[in-house]
Design a protein around this motif. Structure first.
Motif: not given
Length: 362
Positions: A165-166, A180, A183, A195, A199, A210, A218, A293
């Protein structure tokens, strides 16, 4: 090891040893419980509550392992003719808007190059034709800004093994709101969630989205990390000790796995810490974080779907994160060797195959 005024003055690190050991500068710090027993703590400036949090974190150190690279190798699925399409990874990327189309492409194509079978990109309507034009290998869904975006994407969640995500998400309120909710619904299914980028902007605004989710990872750079740290601690970041700050943030986020990207990559779940200083290069072009990522989405799926003995009791998120950071740095190194100052993320992606083979299959 003596902590004075909250500062760590000695930080013993365990070297990796095996026939497949990485260079000595890829190290990890484990078994913090034993270190604590030999430590003297003097907190002259920090509040007692913080001292107790840090002491508790150090006392929860798990048993050390000899080498993290064999653990990464253990999670990599073998290539056989008996598998079906999608079995080695169906990865979803949440991101891609009118301004940012490169980031979701880099993340999705990196996932494929690392070994995922299918990469899905869930982006806005305007971004979809552009991303489709980059590669016919990606499955692109132009739904992220539609009125029923969450429902449209939720239909695909049972088919996805991990979510990133992001990349290219942007900061429009509607897109952040949709991200959001996606998630939240992915957490209910136990899907590993990485993320990054915007994100992390969402997480800084609403950490609870999260916080405490043990399959969340992260991946902030230093600026993103600073924003997250100050949002959680409501005080300026002490930039003199990145490892300690990363551990504190992970604890505050409910022992979420954190990858602080920098001169050395710091990976921690608040209990254990890995650092990777594998040589990369001085080239810092945009898009390298997307390669990380996207590849991490694949490594996370492999780590969490492996038998428990594959990671020898280590947090699968740590194993996955180390594999992804190690690979990204090797890609950077190889691409820079060929292209020097002209190195771009596209050059790095072309190195994934040979870098992966060198690190994990030789």
């Amino acid at each position: 090891m003596i902590l004075e005024g909250g500062q760590i003055h000695a930080n013993p690190r365990t070297k990796l040893h095996s026939s497949h050991s990485p260079p000595e500068h890829c190290l990890f710090t484990l078994n913090l419980m034993n270190l604590l027993k030999r430590a003297t703590f003097i907190f002259s400036e920090r509040p007692l509550s913080l001292a107790l949090v840090i002491e508790r974190s150090f006392s929860l150190g798990t048993a050390a392992v000899d080498n993290v690279i064999p653990l990464v190798r253990n999670t990599i699925p073998p290539l056989t003719s008996k598998k079906h399409k999608g079995q080695d990874g169906r990865i979803g990327i949440i991101g891609g808007c009118q301004e940012y189309t490169g980031a979701p492409f880099f993340a999705a194509i990196s996932a494929l190059k690392v070994g995922a079978d299918l990469s899905h990109v869930f982006c806005t309507k305007d971004a979809a034709p552009v991303i489709k034009s980059y590669s016919p290998e990606l499955i692109v869904h132009p739904v992220l800004d539609s009125p029923n975006a969450v429902e449209e994407i939720e239909k695909w969640l049972p088919r996805l093994h991990s979510l990133v995500v992001g990349p290219g998400l942007g900061r429009e309120d509607m897109l952040l709101k949709n991200a959001k909710e996606i998630i939240e619904r992915s957490k209910l299914r136990g899907i590993p969630i990485i993320i990054d980028a915007d994100g992390l902007w969402l997480v800084a605004k609403e950490p609870s989205v999260i916080q405490g989710y043990q399959r969340g990872i992260l991946t902030p750079n230093f600026m993103e990390f600073t924003r997250l740290y100050e949002a959680m601690h409501h005080e300026p970041l002490d930039s003199t000790d990145h490892k300690r700050s990363a551990q504190q943030l992970s604890i505050a986020m409910g022992h979420l796995t954190l990858v602080l990207k920098g001169e050395e990559d710091i990976i921690t779940d608040g209990k254990n810490m890995l650092t990777c200083s594998q040589e990369g290069s001085g080239r810092r072009c945009g898009g390298q974080g997307d390669l990380l990522s996207g590849s991490l989405g694949v490594f996370a799926h492999w780590a969490f779907s492996s038998p428990p003995d594959a990671v020898k009791g280590m947090n699968p998120s740590l194993v996955a994160a180390f594999g992804a950071t190690y690979l990204t740095r090797q890609c950077n190194r190889q691409a820079f060797h060929k292209h020097s100052r002209s190195t771009s993320t596209s050059d790095m992606i072309q190195e994934i195959s040979s870098a992966f083979k060198k690190l994990f299959e030789s």
